[in-house]
Design a protein around this motif. Structure first.
Motif, PDB file in Angstrom:
ATOM      1  N   PHE A  40       0.839  -1.194   0.000  1.00 47.80           N
ATOM      2  CA  PHE A  40       0.000   0.000   0.000  1.00 47.80           C
ATOM      3  C   PHE A  40       0.881   1.253   0.000  1.00 47.80           C
ATOM      4  N   GLY A  41       0.500   2.227  -0.821  1.00 43.16           N
ATOM      5  CA  GLY A  41       1.313   3.429  -0.956  1.00 43.16           C
ATOM      6  C   GLY A  41       1.131   4.445   0.161  1.00 43.16           C
ATOM      7  N   GLY A  42       0.015   4.359   0.889  1.00 38.86           N
ATOM      8  CA  GLY A  42      -0.228   5.309   1.961  1.00 38.86           C
ATOM      9  C   GLY A  42      -0.735   6.645   1.433  1.00 38.86           C
ATOM     10  N   ILE A  43      -0.796   7.651   2.327  1.00 37.59           N
ATOM     11  CA  ILE A  43      -1.238   8.990   1.935  1.00 37.59           C
ATOM     12  C   ILE A  43      -0.047   9.754   1.354  1.00 37.59           C
ATOM     13  N   LYS A  44      -0.226  10.206   0.114  1.00 34.78           N
ATOM     14  CA  LYS A  44       0.856  10.891  -0.592  1.00 34.78           C
ATOM     15  C   LYS A  44       0.877  12.389  -0.313  1.00 34.78           C
ATOM     16  N   GLN A  45      -0.303  12.978  -0.206  1.00 34.24           N
ATOM     17  CA  GLN A  45      -0.340  14.444  -0.122  1.00 34.24           C
ATOM     18  C   GLN A  45      -1.647  14.898   0.543  1.00 34.24           C
ATOM     19  N   ILE A  46      -1.537  16.034   1.242  1.00 31.70           N
ATOM     20  CA  ILE A  46      -2.722  16.691   1.810  1.00 31.70           C
ATOM     21  C   ILE A  46      -2.705  18.143   1.348  1.00 31.70           C
ATOM     22  N   VAL A  47      -3.839  18.573   0.754  1.00 37.87           N
ATOM     23  CA  VAL A  47      -3.969  19.940   0.246  1.00 37.87           C
ATOM     24  C   VAL A  47      -4.983  20.677   1.127  1.00 37.87           C
ATOM     25  N   PHE A  48      -4.573  21.842   1.656  1.00 37.90           N
ATOM     26  CA  PHE A  48      -5.442  22.633   2.527  1.00 37.90           C
ATOM     27  C   PHE A  48      -6.256  23.637   1.719  1.00 37.90           C
ATOM     28  N   SER A  49      -7.257  24.215   2.379  1.00 38.23           N
ATOM     29  CA  SER A  49      -8.193  25.113   1.699  1.00 38.23           C
ATOM     30  C   SER A  49      -7.514  26.345   1.115  1.00 38.23           C
ATOM     31  N   ASN A  50      -6.378  26.753   1.667  1.00 39.94           N
ATOM     32  CA  ASN A  50      -5.664  27.919   1.123  1.00 39.94           C
ATOM     33  C   ASN A  50      -4.649  27.532   0.061  1.00 39.94           C
ATOM     34  N   GLY A  51      -4.646  26.248  -0.347  1.00 41.99           N
ATOM     35  CA  GLY A  51      -3.741  25.794  -1.391  1.00 41.99           C
ATOM     36  C   GLY A  51      -2.427  25.239  -0.872  1.00 41.99           C
ATOM     37  N   TYR A  52      -2.140  25.361   0.405  1.00 43.65           N
ATOM     38  CA  TYR A  52      -0.883  24.853   0.962  1.00 43.65           C
ATOM     39  C   TYR A  52      -0.901  23.330   0.943  1.00 43.65           C
ATOM     40  N   GLN A  53       0.244  22.729   0.581  1.00 42.57           N
ATOM     41  CA  GLN A  53       0.335  21.271   0.457  1.00 42.57           C
ATOM     42  C   GLN A  53       1.417  20.718   1.384  1.00 42.57           C
ATOM     43  N   ILE A  54       1.133  19.550   1.907  1.00 37.01           N
ATOM     44  CA  ILE A  54       2.128  18.793   2.687  1.00 37.01           C
ATOM     45  C   ILE A  54       2.238  17.418   2.058  1.00 37.01           C
ATOM     46  N   ASN A  55       3.474  16.996   1.742  1.00 34.09           N
ATOM     47  CA  ASN A  55       3.720  15.716   1.090  1.00 34.09           C
ATOM     48  C   ASN A  55       4.238  14.683   2.092  1.00 34.09           C
ATOM     49  N   PHE A  56       4.166  13.415   1.700  1.00 35.48           N
ATOM     50  CA  PHE A  56       4.535  12.321   2.595  1.00 35.48           C
ATOM     51  C   PHE A  56       5.997  12.378   3.016  1.00 35.48           C
ATOM     52  N   ASP A  57       6.867  13.032   2.200  1.00 34.76           N
ATOM     53  CA  ASP A  57       8.283  13.090   2.540  1.00 34.76           C
ATOM     54  C   ASP A  57       8.647  14.340   3.347  1.00 34.76           C
TER      55      ASP A  57
END
Length: 294
Positions: A208-225
């Motif tokens: 399983f690859g897991g969660i790759k990315q989370i995008v917030f309402s203001n466009g800010y992104q957090i990646n798995f690395d």
């Protein structure tokens, strides 16, 4: 010497029959002129003397002194015992009052058990975690238990929650540093926790690859690395028909809309067959809003 004798009416001693006064006590012997003589007093003769002596006991001052002292001693002992009882009972009464006040103090209805298997379920709840410290839920996703199917895998997003955390000890802060791979961070921080269940419906083992990315309402992104995100499901090996509960933790900052993101989009990574390394799932995405206390 005249052998006829009589007995003194006062002291009871044997005296001459003709004596008008007792040679021993000096008392007059009125009415003894006709008393018959006897070599020794009889029981009946001694009885009036003994009765007279018993009737005179209350005229003895020493007896009254002993009685008064005895009564006084009994009263003193009673007063001392009463004083001791008062001293001993005062702390007990105070302790009982303290327990009553402690019992009367109501438990915060928003506090939940510190048992690690019991989770916060609504905004406002908090718990004391032995691992992390005090955790207070401030925000909660509006679409709990949403399942996304992609190929042989299904991912059920139970809920996303926003928590304020206070590390009470250095060990609890070290746990947070380890989770987010940080060198330093404050004891008070805000995190987002996403709990999800991934299930392998196939007969083969899948990575399983897991969660790759989370995008917030203001466009800010957090990646798995990124060091601000830690996902227990990343690259998790799932046996055929296996089901696993996973967690994704995100350290929030000012970049994520002042620690209160209005909504998030979760994107999972692709998953591969463990033997052939062929892609069996391209990944999926799930979006939901976050609600906060009024």
């Amino acid at each position: 010497m005249n052998q006829e004798t009589k007995f003194c009416l006062s002291c009871g001693k044997e005296i001459p029959f003709a004596a008008s006064y007792c040679p021993y006590c000096g008392k007059p012997q009125v009415g003894l002129e006709n008393q018959p003589s006897s070599p020794s007093p009889t029981l009946k003769q001694r009885t009036p003397v003994a009765a007279s002596q018993r009737q005179l006991w209350y005229k003895n001052w020493m007896i009254w002194a002993i009685i008064v002292l005895g009564v006084g001693l009994v009263i003193c002992i009673a007063l001392l015992n009463s004083a001791k009882t008062t001293v001993v009972m005062q702390p007990a009464a105070s302790s009982k009052t303290a327990k009553t006040k402690a019992k009367a103090k109501k438990k915060d209805p928003n506090q939940v058990s510190s048992n690690p298997l019991i989770h916060l379920s609504k905004v406002g709840q908090w718990k004391n975690s032995e691992v992390l410290g005090k955790i207070s839920m401030t925000g909660l996703g509006t679409k709990p238990d949403t399942t996304i199917q992609n190929g042989p895998l299904s991912v059920k997003f139970k809920h996303a929650e926003i928590d304020k955390v206070h590390a009470n000890t250095e060990d609890q802060l070290d746990q947070a540093l380890t989770s987010f791979n940080k060198d330093s961070m404050p004891k008070d921080y805000t995190r987002m926790k996403i709990e999800y269940v991934v299930t392998n419906h196939s007969t083969t083992t899948i990575d399983f690859g897991g969660i790759k990315q989370i995008v917030f309402s203001n466009g800010y992104q957090i990646n798995f690395d990124d060091d601000a995100m830690a996902d227990t499901g990343s690259e998790e090996e799932l046996a055929p028909h296996a089901k696993r509960v996973e967690y994704d933790l995100v350290l929030l900052s000012e970049s994520t809309t002042t620690l209160k993101p209005k909504s998030i989009k979760i994107i999972t990574d692709e998953s591969d067959d463990s033997k052939s390394l062929d892609t069996v799932s391209d990944g999926s995405s799930f979006s939901e809003s976050i609600s906060y206390q009024a």
